[in-house]
Motif scaffolding. Structure first.
Motif: not given
Length: 151
Positions: A12-13, A15-20, A24-25, A28
């Motif tokens: 999940e973490i 995925d959160d990074f890859q979506a930015l 923005d990474r 995060l």
């Protein structure tokens, strides 16, 4: 490498990074830095229980403890890094949130190059990326050793 091979929290973490976007990474990563918990009281006066990850540019210390759960042994991760080292603290925060409380098998199955999945290789120096890879490697070595002793 896909996130399918990662434990759920770590996937999940990632995925959160890859979506930015790249900027923005970095933001995060700073959030993870701010959220890294302080050492518990029992470890504050016992620096000998912490191991330094010398590959990190900033001083980072960690330890791994076993915790007995009804369904087996889980591993708890603890880190100490100075507030003025946000990248190092951020990497520690990612690993803590993604791996804390997992079994030895789950932690040891994390691919060694997992830090590259965060998409920070262009924004962070290679030396800092090696530091995160070294943190993961140190955690895995300590978990493997503790698991062998408890088996």
């Amino acid at each position: 490498m896909s996130t399918n091979t990662l434990p759920a929290a770590l996937a999940e973490i990632v995925d959160d990074f890859q979506a930015l976007t790249e900027p923005d990474r970095l933001q995060l990563l700073l959030e993870f830095s701010r959220e890294l918990p302080a050492l518990p009281e029992r470890l504050l006066d016992h620096p000998e229980l912490l191991e330094q990850v010398v590959e990190c540019q900033s001083p980072l210390f960690l330890t791994v403890e076993q915790e007995q759960k009804p369904d087996g042994v889980a591993y708890r991760l603890f880190f100490k890094a100075p507030p003025e080292a946000p990248t190092t603290r951020g990497f520690a925060g990612v690993l803590r949130e993604g791996l804390d409380g997992l079994t030895a098998a789950e932690i040891l199955a994390v691919p060694d190059d997992m830090p590259e999945l965060l998409g920070l290789t262009r924004a962070i120096t290679p030396l800092r990326m090696r530091g995160m890879t070294a943190m993961l490697g140190r955690i895995k070595r300590k978990v493997a050793a503790a698991d062998r002793l408890s088996s």
